[in-house]
Design an enzyme around this catalytic site. Sequence first.
Site, short mmCIF file in Angstrom:
data_model
loop_
_atom_site.label_atom_id
_atom_site.label_comp_id
_atom_site.label_asym_id
_atom_site.label_seq_id
_atom_site.Cartn_x
_atom_site.Cartn_y
_atom_site.Cartn_z
N ARG A 127 35.38 10.94 -74.18
CA ARG A 127 36.84 10.87 -74.13
C ARG A 127 37.44 11.63 -72.95
NH1 ARG A 127 35.56 9.92 -79.04
NH2 ARG A 127 34.09 11.57 -78.63
N THR A 128 37.00 12.88 -72.78
CA THR A 128 37.68 13.70 -71.78
C THR A 128 37.46 13.11 -70.39
OG1 THR A 128 37.36 15.62 -73.18
CG2 THR A 128 37.91 16.06 -70.88
N LYS A 140 18.52 21.91 -58.14
CA LYS A 140 17.74 22.62 -57.12
C LYS A 140 18.13 24.09 -57.07
CE LYS A 140 18.01 18.58 -54.08
NZ LYS A 140 18.61 18.14 -52.82
N ARG A 152 33.83 20.20 -66.32
CA ARG A 152 33.31 20.63 -67.64
C ARG A 152 31.96 21.28 -67.40
NH1 ARG A 152 33.09 17.24 -73.13
NH2 ARG A 152 35.26 17.93 -73.08
N HIS A 197 39.52 24.73 -73.86
CA HIS A 197 39.63 23.30 -73.53
C HIS A 197 41.13 22.97 -73.47
CE1 HIS A 197 38.80 19.16 -73.17
NE2 HIS A 197 38.00 18.97 -74.20
C1 NCD Z 1 35.56 18.40 -77.83
C2 NCD Z 1 34.80 19.27 -76.83
O1 NCD Z 1 34.12 18.76 -75.93
O2 NCD Z 1 34.96 20.47 -76.95
N1 NCD Z 1 35.51 17.03 -77.51
C3 NCD Z 1 36.49 16.51 -76.70
O3 NCD Z 1 36.67 16.94 -75.59
N2 NCD Z 1 37.27 15.56 -77.22
C4 NCD Z 1 35.15 18.67 -79.23
C5 NCD Z 1 33.70 18.58 -79.60
O4 NCD Z 1 32.84 18.23 -78.79
O5 NCD Z 1 33.43 18.86 -80.75
#
Ligand code: NCD
Length: 365
Positions: free
Chosen positions: A53-54, A82, A103, A131
Amino acid sequence: MNKKDLISIRDLSNDAILSLFEIANSFNSDLHKRLKLANDALMAALFYEPSTRTRMSFESAMLRLGGQVINMTDPMASSASKGETLADTVRIIENYTDIIVLRHPSEGAAKISAENTTIPVINAGDGAREHPTQTLLDLYTIFREKGTLEGVKVALCGDLKHGRTVHSLAQGLSRFGAKMICVAPHGLEMPADLSDRLIRKYNAEFVSYNSLQSAPLDDCDVLYVTRVQKERFADPLEFESVKKSYVVSKDTLKKCQSDTIILHPLPRVDELDYTIDDDPRAAYFRQAAYGVPVRMALIAAMLGLVNVSTLKENQVSEVTGVITDNICGNPRCISRNEPIAKHSMYKMPDGLLRCSYCEKYQEMS
Ligand code: NCD
């Protein structure tokens, strides 16, 4: 003008959040129209951890704004395998793009990236820390469904210890005067340093329970559920012992009000029963869909394509001083792996030190 980064939800003032919502509303009213706003801009999506999703909603958001996207989704296929440091990687990537969405599994990764590049960095999740863009769409969903954030009662249920979404969300909710009911199995409670800070700074209201059965679900407007964060457990046996300790089912919903909404950042594993998906209170798919207009608004603001005043939170800092050359004791802190890290610790009012990257509290060494 200072470069804008979004490392923590604290980087946005309440006013900025509300104006991002207005901009998101305007994008949401005609999502399928391909805009020309970001025609000249490129976004790099650097994902060192899995994401559906993100990453895809960020990419969709940039494409819908008219921009272009380059990405790195498999760290093993990049120079990270590396041994290249994150600081070096972002320093190079700034020549290829205008904004970085990152991320990473290490806590504080977005901060060290922002320090080592001249272009804006958006934190799309740094380990178990924060997040903030998920929080924007969580708050946006609550705002749209409930009409306000002020005084809203939110039950945060699940792995509150490792869940970065709830760490950011608790900060956002506290700032808007929402009330929180924390529901976590034993051992997975909200870190005390975070809840203490929110109580001190914003007079936040927290009450805690260890099971859904004991929590006052009939008294909440929102039930925000999270999965047990398997990947953050050092001991697999510990994960096994808690993984099925809570499930939101039709019976749970019977205890909620007729207009309590159920949110979840997704992905779900065992904690949200599929039988509740058709209940109008199940708002998690609507919530996920809002990821696109909200991220469109954010990207546009960070690139200076729309005007959002007072982007930074106007906060009174609690920090009473800074100590340098103090190695962080948190093995998941980015500063442990990046030679360029400054190793500074903030002195806090309670006499403890807080790492400037992972924000974990530590004893003086
Ligand atoms: C979340 C995350 O990556 O922290 N997912 C997301 O970004 N929608 C929640 C999760 O992974 O549980």
